[in-house]
Design an enzyme around this catalytic site. Structure first.
Site, PDB file in Angstrom:
ATOM      1  N   ASP A   1       0.874  -1.164   0.000  1.00 47.71           N
ATOM      2  CA  ASP A   1       0.000   0.000   0.000  1.00 47.71           C
ATOM      3  C   ASP A   1       0.920   1.225   0.000  1.00 47.71           C
ATOM      4  O   ASP A   1       2.137   1.101   0.188  1.00 47.71           O
ATOM      5  CB  ASP A   1      -0.887  -0.044   1.248  1.00 47.71           C
TER       6      ASP A   1
ATOM      7  N   ASP B   1      -0.093   4.952   1.436  1.00 43.61           N
ATOM      8  CA  ASP B   1      -0.236   5.801   2.623  1.00 43.61           C
ATOM      9  C   ASP B   1      -0.061   4.987   3.899  1.00 43.61           C
ATOM     10  O   ASP B   1      -0.720   3.974   4.109  1.00 43.61           O
ATOM     11  CB  ASP B   1      -1.611   6.472   2.618  1.00 43.61           C
TER      12      ASP B   1
END
Length: 572
Positions: free
Chosen positions: A125, A127
C-alpha cells in the site's frame, strides 16, 4: 532454578514475564513438599476426599519463604500480609537490572510462521505503508474538517475554539452512533470500563453498564461487520481516523456544554462527510505535496528496502487508493525520479477494499503524465500505471497467487483481510504505534508494575478461600491496589484509552484482528532491513490458560505437581 529462569529471561525477549514466573514460582515453592492450604497449586482445585468433600488445608506445609499456613482459628490476616510482603520482595529481588529493554521497536513480530525465502513477490500500500506521515498532518485534517462544518454545514462558530488534541484517541476504538459513545472494546466484545467517552469527558462505569442493559457486553449483531461498519457501531481502524475521532468528540463536547440538542446520526454523518471531503477533494494531498520534508518521514529507508528486494530478484507491485500524481511526487521524493523502474506493477485509485471483492471494474491505463487511456487491458505491463481494476483480473493476468505473494498495508480490513482469508496471500501489517508502545513496555516502571500486578492477581486467586471478616478486608485492599496498578499501567500508554493492543487483561478487538489478518507486523516497512531476505519468522509459543506453569499470575503462588518443571523453562 531462579538463576536458570533469569538467564532464560535475558535470552528470551518478549517471553521475559513468563520465564520469570516459572523461576520465581519454583523458588518460592521448592521448600514445600505439597501444595498450599486450599488448592492443588497454580489455581488447581483441591483434591476431593472420599464422599466428594474437598480436602481442606489440614496438612499445610511451609509456603513461600518458609511461612507456615495458618492452622484452624489462627490469625489469617497476619498470614495473608506475610505472603503479600514476601511475594513483593521476591518480585523485586528477582527482576534483574537487564530485564528492561528486552523488546526491539525495530523488530518484526510473527503471528504465523513465514519464510521470506518462499516469497517471490512483494506488494505494498502507499499511505502509512511506504509513506509514513508526520503527526502534523492530523492537526491539519482536524482544522480543515472543523472549518468545513462551520462554513459549509453551518455548525456553530464556537467550534472554531477547539484545536486538535494529540494523543486523545487511539486507533481501533468503536463509536456507538446512537449513544454518542467512543470506547475501547476487547476481543470478547466487552467494553473496557473507564474507556467510554461522550465528547471529551469519560462516562461513569455505572452509566455505561445501564446503557447496555446491565452488562458491559456488546451483542454481536450490533458489532462492526467485516469492514468495521455495523448498524450502530463504527470501528476506527485507519490512522487517518485519529483526527476524525477527536473532531467527533469535540463537537459533541461543544453541544453538550452549551445545552444544544442534536441528532446523533446526523452529527456523525456530517463529521464523516467533512473528513471525507478533506481526502476526496484533494486538500490533504496539496499540503503534503507542498512540503514533503515536513510531512513525509523516513523516505531514505524506503529506497533502501525496495532496492534491496529488487537486487535479490524479487518482483514488486503497488496497490493504493491514492491518485497517481500524489503517489508519483511522494515516491520521487523518497526514492528518486526513476522509482517506477523498481516496480513491476503500479495500481492507483484502486478503491480498496472493493478492489479485492468486486469483479466489475476493469483496469484503465494511464500515460506517463497520468492521463486516462481508452484501450482494453489484456496484460499488465512492467513500469505502466493502471487505475481501478479488481483483484480477480489482477490474479488472472499475473498468475501471482498464494503464499509466494506478501502484501503490506496499514489497514487491517481494507488492505489485508480479504487477501489473507480469501486469496491465501501472506500479509504484513504496518503498525506505527508499535514503536511507542514497545518503548513504554521497556521501561522499568511498566515492567515492575505489570510483574507485581500479575503476582497480586495470583495471590488473590489463591487466597480467596479465606472468608473470615478480617481476611475479606485484606482481600478487598488487594483488589483495590490491583485496580490502581491496572489504571496506572493503562495510563502509561494513553490516559483515556490505554494501549491499542490490550484492555486490562484481554486483547483488544483491534489486536485480535491484527492476529487474524496478518502473518507478521512491524512499526514500519524499514524493519525489513534488519533481516536477511531468506529469514524465517517463527511465532513464539504463547501459553494458553491451561498451560499454567508458564503464566505470570502463578508467580510464587503455588507450583503444579508437574514433572520435569525445570525443563519447561525452555518452552516459549
Amino acid at each position: 532454578m531462579a538463576a536458570l529462569g533469569i538467564a532464560a529471561l535475558r535470552r528470551g525477549g518478549g517471553a521475559a514475564p513468563r520465564l520469570l514466573a516459572v523461576a520465581v514460582s519454583c523458588h518460592g515453592c521448592r521448600a514445600r513438599s505439597g501444595s498450599g492450604p486450599a488448592d492443588g497449586g497454580h489455581g488447581q482445585p483441591r483434591e476431593p476426599l472420599p464422599g466428594g468433600r474437598a480436602r481442606r488445608g489440614a496438612e499445610p506445609g511451609p509456603v513461600a519463604g518458609g511461612q507456615p499456613a495458618p492452622s484452624e482459628g489462627a490469625d489469617t490476616r497476619s498470614y495473608l500480609w506475610a505472603r503479600y510482603h514476601e511475594m513483593k520482595k521476591l518480585v523485586y529481588d528477582l527482576l534483574p537490572p537487564g530485564v528492561c529493554n528486552l523488546l526491539n521497536p525495530a523488530a518484526i513480530y510473527a503471528n504465523n510462521e513465514i519464510s521470506l525465502g518462499d516469497v517471490e513477490i512483494y506488494g505494498f500500500d502507499y499511505d502509512y505503508t511506504l509513506a509514513q506521515y508526520s503527526n502534523l498532518l492530523h492537526s491539519m485534517i482536524f482544522n480543515t474538517a472543523r472549518d468545513i462544518l462551520i462554513e459549509q454545514f453551518k455548525y456553530p462558530e464556537g467550534l472554531g475554539k477547539y484545536d486538535y488534541i494529540p494523543g486523545f484517541a487511539i486507533r481501533g476504538l468503536h463509536y456507538d452512533v446512537q449513544k454518542s459513545l467512543l470506547m475501547k472494546i476487547d476481543a470478547f466484545h466487552y467494553v473496557q470500563l473507564g474507556t467510554a467517552y461522550r465528547g471529551l469527558k469519560p462516562v461513569p462505569d455505572e452509566e455505561v453498564i445501564e446503557l447496555y442493559g446491565g452488562t458491559q457486553h456488546i451483542p454481536l449483531y450490533q458489532m462492526s461487520d467485516f469492514y468495521g461498519k455495523g448498524p450502530s457501531l463504527k470501528q476506527f481502524m485507519d490512522i487517518f481516523s485519529l483526527p476524525e475521532m477527536t473532531l467527533l468528540s469535540s463537537v459533541i463536547d461543544y453541544f453538550i456544554t452549551h445545552g444544544i440538542e442534536f441528532d446523533q446520526v446526523h452529527l456523525y454523518k456530517d463529521i464523516s462527510d467533512a473528513i471525507r471531503d478533506v481526502h476526496v477533494k484533494g486538500v490533504m494531498y496539496k499540503w503534503i505535496e507542498k512540503d514533503m520534508e515536513q510531512y513525509i518521514l523516513h523516505g531514505d529507508e524506503i529506497y533502501a528496502v525496495l532496492n534491496r528486494l529488487v537486487n535479490h530478484k524479487k518482483k514488486l507491485f503497488l496497490i493504493t487508493n491514492s491518485p497517481f500524481s500524489f503517489v508519483d511526487k511522494g515516491m520521487k521524493h523518497m526514492v528518486g525520479k526513476n522509482w517506477r523502474d523498481l516496480f513491476d506493477m503500479v495500481i492507483v485509485q484502486a478503491d480498496k477494499p472493493n478492489f479485492f471483492t468486486d469483479r466489475r471494474k476493469p483496469f484503465r491505463k494511464l500515460d506517463d503524465n497520468g492521463s486516462l487511456q481508452w484501450d482494453k487491458i489484456n496484460q499488465l505491463e512492467k513500469g505502466k500505471i493502471y487505475k481501478e481494476g479488481n483483484l480477480f483480473d489482477f490474479l488472472r493476468l499475473t498468475g501471482w497467487r498464494g503464499s509466494k505473494v506478501l502484501y503490506f498495508g496499514d489497514h487491517l480490513y481494507s488492505d489485508l483481510a480479504d487477501l489473507m482469508l480469501r486469496h491465501g496471500w501472506r500479509t504484513g501489517a504496518i503498525v506505527p504505534e508499535l514503536e511507542t508502545e514497545i518503548r513504554i513496555i521497556n521501561t522499568e516502571q511498566y515492567m515492575h508494575s505489570l510483574t507485581w500486578q500479575q503476582a497480586l492477581t495470583g495471590l488473590l486467586e489463591r487466597m480467596q478461600m479465606y472468608q473470615d471478616a478480617e481476611s475479606k478486608q485484606v482481600l478487598l485492599e488487594w483488589m483495590k491496589e490491583r485496580q490502581e496498578i491496572r489504571s496506572l499501567t493503562k495510563n502509561l500508554f494513553n490516559p483515556q484509552f490505554g494501549s491499542i493492543f490490550r484492555t486490562f487483561h484481554n486483547p483488544t478487538y483491534f489486536s485480535r484482528r491484527l492476529v487474524r489478518f496478518s502473518d507478521i507486523y512491524m512499526a514500519s516497512i524499514s524493519c525489513l532491513l534488519n533481516y536477511d531476505v531468506n529469514f524465517t519468522f517463527y511465532p513464539r509459543r504463547t501459553p494458553l490458560q491451561h498451560e499454567a506453569p508458564l503464566w505470570m499470575d502463578q508467580l510464587c503462588t503455588g507450583c503444579m505437581k508437574t514433572p520435569f518443571l525445570e525443563e519447561m523453562v525452555h518452552i516459549r
